[in-house]
Scaffold this active site. Structure first.
Site, PDB file in Angstrom:
ATOM      1  N   ASP A  13      -7.411   0.808 -24.102  1.00 53.55           N
ATOM      2  CA  ASP A  13      -8.170  -0.137 -24.710  1.00 53.55           C
ATOM      3  C   ASP A  13      -8.996   0.418 -25.976  1.00 53.55           C
ATOM      4  O   ASP A  13      -9.718   0.388 -26.461  1.00 53.55           O
ATOM      5  CB  ASP A  13      -9.781   0.331 -23.653  1.00 53.55           C
ATOM      6  CG  ASP A  13      -9.582  -0.405 -22.059  1.00 53.55           C
ATOM      7  OD1 ASP A  13      -8.185  -0.491 -22.241  1.00 53.55           O
ATOM      8  OD2 ASP A  13      -9.859   0.303 -21.435  1.00 53.55           O
ATOM      9  N   HIS A  43      -4.563  -5.799 -22.596  1.00 54.26           N
ATOM     10  CA  HIS A  43      -4.561  -5.986 -24.394  1.00 54.26           C
ATOM     11  C   HIS A  43      -5.196  -7.400 -25.028  1.00 54.26           C
ATOM     12  O   HIS A  43      -4.821  -8.366 -24.848  1.00 54.26           O
ATOM     13  CB  HIS A  43      -3.321  -5.908 -25.218  1.00 54.26           C
ATOM     14  CG  HIS A  43      -2.411  -4.489 -24.933  1.00 54.26           C
ATOM     15  ND1 HIS A  43      -1.674  -4.397 -25.174  1.00 54.26           N
ATOM     16  CD2 HIS A  43      -2.593  -3.484 -24.027  1.00 54.26           C
ATOM     17  CE1 HIS A  43      -0.656  -2.761 -24.911  1.00 54.26           C
ATOM     18  NE2 HIS A  43      -1.755  -2.754 -23.630  1.00 54.26           N
TER      19      HIS A  43
HETATM   20  P1  GTP Z   1      -5.245  -1.344 -23.129  1.00 51.09           P
HETATM   21  O1  GTP Z   1      -3.352  -1.189 -22.696  1.00 51.09           O
HETATM   22  O2  GTP Z   1      -5.805  -1.753 -21.587  1.00 51.09           O
HETATM   23  O3  GTP Z   1      -5.244   0.565 -23.045  1.00 51.09           O
HETATM   24  O4  GTP Z   1      -5.910  -2.502 -24.326  1.00 51.09           O
HETATM   25  P2  GTP Z   1      -5.959  -2.021 -25.615  1.00 51.09           P
HETATM   26  O5  GTP Z   1      -5.801  -0.806 -26.084  1.00 51.09           O
HETATM   27  O6  GTP Z   1      -5.202  -2.852 -26.052  1.00 51.09           O
HETATM   28  O7  GTP Z   1      -7.817  -2.856 -25.751  1.00 51.09           O
HETATM   29  P3  GTP Z   1      -8.414  -3.653 -25.348  1.00 51.09           P
HETATM   30  O8  GTP Z   1      -8.147  -4.632 -25.912  1.00 51.09           O
HETATM   31  O9  GTP Z   1      -8.965  -3.595 -23.852  1.00 51.09           O
HETATM   32  O10 GTP Z   1      -9.834  -3.873 -26.072  1.00 51.09           O
HETATM   33  C1  GTP Z   1     -10.385  -3.459 -27.762  1.00 51.09           C
HETATM   34  C2  GTP Z   1     -11.717  -4.382 -27.517  1.00 51.09           C
HETATM   35  O11 GTP Z   1     -12.313  -3.893 -28.664  1.00 51.09           O
HETATM   36  C3  GTP Z   1     -11.361  -5.595 -27.257  1.00 51.09           C
HETATM   37  O12 GTP Z   1     -12.091  -6.680 -26.436  1.00 51.09           O
HETATM   38  C4  GTP Z   1     -10.803  -5.840 -28.434  1.00 51.09           C
HETATM   39  O13 GTP Z   1     -10.259  -7.458 -29.077  1.00 51.09           O
HETATM   40  C5  GTP Z   1     -11.971  -5.181 -29.329  1.00 51.09           C
HETATM   41  N1  GTP Z   1     -11.533  -4.918 -30.660  1.00 51.09           N
HETATM   42  C6  GTP Z   1     -10.615  -4.192 -31.635  1.00 51.09           C
HETATM   43  N2  GTP Z   1     -10.212  -3.738 -32.746  1.00 51.09           N
HETATM   44  C7  GTP Z   1     -11.570  -3.966 -32.864  1.00 51.09           C
HETATM   45  C8  GTP Z   1     -11.839  -4.299 -34.208  1.00 51.09           C
HETATM   46  O14 GTP Z   1     -12.336  -3.435 -34.954  1.00 51.09           O
HETATM   47  N3  GTP Z   1     -13.664  -4.042 -34.136  1.00 51.09           N
HETATM   48  C9  GTP Z   1     -14.409  -5.315 -32.984  1.00 51.09           C
HETATM   49  N4  GTP Z   1     -15.858  -5.133 -32.967  1.00 51.09           N
HETATM   50  N5  GTP Z   1     -13.694  -5.005 -31.715  1.00 51.09           N
HETATM   51  C10 GTP Z   1     -12.310  -4.857 -31.555  1.00 51.09           C
HETATM   52  P1  IMP Z   2      -3.346   2.641 -12.627  1.00 51.15           P
HETATM   53  O1  IMP Z   2      -2.752   3.138 -13.487  1.00 51.15           O
HETATM   54  O2  IMP Z   2      -4.369   1.362 -12.420  1.00 51.15           O
HETATM   55  O3  IMP Z   2      -3.111   3.906 -11.059  1.00 51.15           O
HETATM   56  O4  IMP Z   2      -5.131   3.317 -13.027  1.00 51.15           O
HETATM   57  C1  IMP Z   2      -5.202   4.712 -12.919  1.00 51.15           C
HETATM   58  C2  IMP Z   2      -6.453   5.414 -14.221  1.00 51.15           C
HETATM   59  O5  IMP Z   2      -5.463   4.581 -15.709  1.00 51.15           O
HETATM   60  C3  IMP Z   2      -8.020   4.540 -14.037  1.00 51.15           C
HETATM   61  O6  IMP Z   2      -8.981   5.561 -14.302  1.00 51.15           O
HETATM   62  C4  IMP Z   2      -7.615   3.542 -14.830  1.00 51.15           C
HETATM   63  O7  IMP Z   2      -9.022   3.274 -14.870  1.00 51.15           O
HETATM   64  C5  IMP Z   2      -7.042   3.953 -15.970  1.00 51.15           C
HETATM   65  N1  IMP Z   2      -5.663   3.219 -16.782  1.00 51.15           N
HETATM   66  C6  IMP Z   2      -4.939   2.433 -15.878  1.00 51.15           C
HETATM   67  N2  IMP Z   2      -4.369   1.313 -17.032  1.00 51.15           N
HETATM   68  C7  IMP Z   2      -5.494   1.448 -18.078  1.00 51.15           C
HETATM   69  C8  IMP Z   2      -5.918   1.137 -19.431  1.00 51.15           C
HETATM   70  O8  IMP Z   2      -5.055  -0.002 -19.525  1.00 51.15           O
HETATM   71  N3  IMP Z   2      -6.844   1.182 -20.119  1.00 51.15           N
HETATM   72  C9  IMP Z   2      -7.911   1.387 -19.966  1.00 51.15           C
HETATM   73  N4  IMP Z   2      -7.767   2.671 -18.763  1.00 51.15           N
HETATM   74  C10 IMP Z   2      -6.619   2.105 -17.520  1.00 51.15           C
HETATM   75 MG    MG Z   3      -7.013  -2.464 -22.391  1.00 59.60          MG
END
Ligand code: GTP
Ligand code: IMP
Ligand code: MG
Length: 332
Positions: A13, A43
């Protein structure tokens, strides 16, 4: 940067979707290829005022010149995939490797029904762990075995390598993050496979010598969903006071949070062989940076923070994200 891998440098995230969406609207990209575990990821892409929460489809979908791929190393839930293809209008320009693993209801039931996975690991309940367990046992169904997926099936490795041979530009979008890696993370509080840049290349079927850039995405503070250690973890009241509260894209859980960890960042840069860093959510530390695109507007205190990251990690912070919108970005 013909072939670039995007990976997470903390516990997921970090905003990988946001970084890919920025590149998708500002660079000519021929292919976006999703790597990582599977639909446990969420994402977030905000483009033209619309928010998309994507578990499987690459975050550059709106770049109409590009083709999207899901790599062999991934796990696919066909229902989620088909819904996302519709929402993103990717029909005709998204393909799935014939060897991508398939999540079935039984995997989801086993994930949610296992006390170990639910309570100790804190899994997302999307069936990824049990599906990878079945893949290791060699009993998992593959994408080529599913009639509903037949029109999407191809050999992603062949197609992506052909694009690279022609001098094309490819973004490999990883999910999860370095410290959720089964090999290098905080075992047992990790996902069910390695999720560093080397494995993202393997997920697509691209060899290490073909990768030009590895961008590690780091958030300006650290968040973690589920269980496992988190250095400097803040109390929920303090998280709210700082405005750092976030909710999981897939599970809706409140994300735990801690201040930026420089040592963790240094390790992530090493484990992924990063060539640069993308720093997200700087606007949460410095509200005056919200939506800013000019490096000249970065205040001295923020510049000092960025400099300290570069000094610790030994690579440049090339991208500074200043908001959730694809266009909110400073490039150095
Ligand atoms: P995973 O693959 O699940 O780890 O996700 P991810 O790395 O793509 O991130 P995800 O979208 O779950 O979480 C990031 C959050 O921050 C989202 O709500 C985005 O819209 C937000 N976000 C990303 N960059 C910025 C930024 O620079 N500023 C702000 N305010 N929000 C951001
Ligand atoms: P699983 O991948 O669903 O088995 O989860 C294993 C661990 O990884 C847990 O702690 C989840 O919260 C974390 N996890 C898996 N995928 C993500 C992701 O995309 N973002 C943040 N945490 C994740
Ligand atoms: Mg995410």
């Amino acid at each position: 940067m013909p072939v670039t891998i995007i990976c997470g440098g903390q516990f997921g995230d970090e905003g990988k979707g946001k970084i890919v969406s920025y590149l998708a609207q500002n660079t000519k990209i021929d292919a976006f290829a999703r790597a990582g575990t599977g639909p446990n990821a969420g994402h977030t892409v905000v483009v033209d005022g619309k928010t998309y929460k994507l578990q499987l489809v690459p975050s550059g979908f709106f770049n109409e010149e590009s083709v999207s791929y899901i790599g062999a190393g991934m796990l696919i839930n066909p229902d989620i995939f088909l819904k996302e293809v519709e929402v993103t209008s990717l029909e005709g320009r998204i393909f799935v490797d014939r060897h991508t693993g398939v999540i079935e209801q039984d995997h989801i039931d086993r994930d949610r029904g296992s006390q170990h996975l639910r309570e100790v690991v804190g899994s997302t309940g999307t069936g990824c762990g049990p599906a990878n367990e079945d893949r290791a046992k060699r009993v998992l169904k593959l994408a080529k075995d599913i009639p509903e997926l037949s029109k999407y099936i191809c050999n992603v490795s062949d197609e992506v390598n052909d694009i690279i041979d022609r001098g094309g530009t490819v973004i490999i979008e990883g999910s999860q993050a370095t410290f959720l890696s089964l090999l290098h993370g905080t075992y047992p509080f990790v996902t069910s496979k390695d999720v560093t840049a080397s494995t993202f290349a393997a997920d697509i079927g691209v060899g290490p010598t073909r990768i030009d850039e590895v961008i590690v995405v780091l958030k300006a503070y650290v968040t973690r969903v589920g269980t496992g250690p988190l250095e400097g973890e803040l109390e929920p009241e303090e998280i709210k006071k700082r405005g750092w509260q976030e909710y999981g894209t897939v599970t809706g859980r409140l994300r735990r949070a801690a201040p930026f960890d420089f040592e963790l960042a240094r390790k992530a840069v090493r484990l992924n062989g990063a060539t640069s860093i993308a720093l997200t959510k700087i606007d949460l530390l410095y509200p005056e940076l919200e939506g800013v695109q000019e490096v000249s507007k970065v205040p001295p205190a923020a510049m000092e923070f960025i400099q300290k990251i570069e000094d610790t990690c030994g690579v440049p912070v090339k991208y500074i994200s200043t908001g959730p919108n694809a266009k909110d970005m400073i490039v150095r």
